[in-house]
Design an enzyme around this catalytic site. Structure first.
Site, PDB file in Angstrom:
ATOM      1  CG  ASP A 103      -1.645  -1.305   1.446  1.00 17.19           C
ATOM      2  OD1 ASP A 103      -1.203  -2.329   0.911  1.00 17.19           O
ATOM      3  OD2 ASP A 103      -2.660  -1.290   2.149  1.00 17.19           O
ATOM      4  CG  ASN A 174      -9.390  -1.226   1.962  1.00 17.32           C
ATOM      5  OD1 ASN A 174      -8.220  -1.357   1.613  1.00 17.32           O
ATOM      6  ND2 ASN A 174      -9.722  -0.675   3.122  1.00 17.32           N
ATOM      7  CG  HIS A 175      -8.073   2.965   1.521  1.00 17.57           C
ATOM      8  ND1 HIS A 175      -8.487   3.940   2.400  1.00 17.57           N
ATOM      9  CD2 HIS A 175      -7.597   1.947   2.283  1.00 17.57           C
ATOM     10  CE1 HIS A 175      -8.255   3.548   3.643  1.00 17.57           C
ATOM     11  NE2 HIS A 175      -7.714   2.335   3.601  1.00 17.57           N
TER      12      HIS A 175
END
Length: 420
Positions: A103, A174-175
């Site tokens: 990430d 998910n972001h």
């Protein structure tokens, strides 16, 4: 303008992309038609036609004319910028060298640092990974203020990697799905300014094109209202913002704003490429509408970037998913998962996000075998998922910060966790 028309729009697109990227960006495709100043191929039937011997200049003109398609389609444009396989594809052959990047969350400096650590870019930020395949496992968005610059950097590296036999694959986490769904509780205040600058750059490009009578093209903000409406429909107030504050929950104030906007739109013509509905494009200290208009399903950034990024894929015997793969995802069909997510992000299908990207058991939210404490990992669930995918030996995940452990493996090496 008569002379510049064929090359003006590509030039403006390259200029605006460079502003978005804060540096070099992938250049757009060639002009839609030959420039007026390009020499035309002589008519063989004409009495003034030259001899059959080919001169150097005529060959160059023929190449110029033949290399310019009559009209560029959106799919051709995307193929030029992102020459990877479609987001729906899942299984890819094994490669000589495979690198995973965790990430990055809107931190451009950290992104470049990770790319350098993987031997993928040099000090100038240029691809140097040769035939390496690099997979960024999602979460380019939220928490930081460099989100757009990161998206453009990764897009450029895709293009450069392909030239040397390598590949850069960027996934959705998910972001990305949270942002597309209009949930901004993890967005930083600095990202608000970045999106306002993005909007201003888009409007600048649209105005520049309008000088020569060209349509906004990729500089458009048209569709922002529809994108915002697709998120807001059925919801009380407007999307969530950092800190849980929702400045638009008062229905009377919201109705007043909509009435004023309606009256204004009847008298004021929208700028080229902008939205007629001011509330969806305004840049004031309390507005998150530029972010919504950019990333909502069908929005410019969702269409250009997120809709072309897979949720799950496999390279050789290694599966990649932001959160994790479970047997229920395999039964649903991994290619189907990618296709449905891509269709939602591109605005082809309306409604809420697909079920496989929402909830604690989804591909982008699962933490079943990513907890830093190995004894808390559900290795049995991992084994079942791998058994359902013949030939797959391991899963690479991000999503869960590993802290001091750094990049590590669990469940007998069957899962590698790369969010550090």
């Amino acid at each position: 303008c008569a002379t510049l028309a064929p090359v003006w729009s590509p030039f403006v697109d390259a200029f605006v992309d460079t502003l978005h990227a804060r540096g070099e960006a992938v250049h757009p495709p060639a002009p839609r038609r030959p420039p007026f100043f390009a020499k035309q191929k002589p008519d063989a039937s004409s009495s003034d036609a030259p001899s059959t011997s080919t001169s150097t200049s005529s060959v160059g003109d023929d190449v110029l004319s033949s290399s310019l398609p009559a009209k560029e389609t959106s799919s051709q444009t995307q193929a030029m910028r992102c020459p990877n396989k479609p987001a729906q594809s899942v299984f890819r052959p094994a490669v000589r060298r495979l690198v995973a990047i965790g990430d990055v969350h809107g931190d451009l400096a950290a992104t470049k640092e990770a790319l350098k650590a993987g031997g993928l870019i040099d000090d100038k930020g240029t691809w140097c990974g040769a035939d390496t395949t690099a997979v960024q496992v999602g979460d380019q968005l939220d928490r930081g203020g460099d989100e757009i610059a990161i998206l453009f950097l990764l897009e450029r590296l895709k293009f450069e990697a392909r030239r040397t036999g390598g590949e850069v694959i960027v996934m959705n986490g998910n972001h990305e799905t949270l942002t597309a769904a209009g949930r901004f509780r993890y967005a930083s205040e600095t990202s608000r300014g970045e999106l306002c600058r993005w909007r201003k750059n888009q409007l600048l490009g649209a105005k520049m094109k309008n000088l020569c009578g060209e349509s906004p093209g990729q500089c458009t903000l048209l569709g922002a209202d529809a994108a915002a409406d697709s998120i807001e429909r059925g919801r009380k107030g407007y999307p969530m913002v950092p800190g849980g504050n929702n400045p638009r929950t008062d229905s009377s104030a919201r109705n007043k704003t909509e009435t004023e906007t309606s009256k204004t739109s009847k008298t004021n013509k929208a700028q080229p490429g902008s939205s007629k509905n001011r509330i969806h494009t305004e840049c004031d200290p309390d507005s998150w509408m530029p972010r919504l208009a950019a990333f909502a399903p069908g929005g410019p950034l969702a269409t250009r970037f997120l809709a072309n990024q897979p949720v799950v894929l496999a390279v050789g015997s290694t599966v990649f998913a932001h959160g994790g793969v479970l047997t229920q995802h395999v039964k649903h069909g991994l290619r189907r998962v990618n296709r449905e997510t891509s269709d939602w992000l591109s605005g082809k299908t309306a409604g809420p996000p697909p079920v496989h990207v929402t909830g604690s058991d989804s591909l982008v939210w699962a933490r079943h075998y990513s907890h830093p404490d190995n004894w808390r990992c559900d290795c049995a669930a991992l084994d079942q998922a791998l058994d359902a995918l013949p030939g797959m030996k391991r899963v690479v995940v991000g999503h869960t910060i590993q802290g001091e452990k750094g990049v590590n493996a669990a469940c007998g090496g069957k899962v590698i966790r790369v969010d550090v």
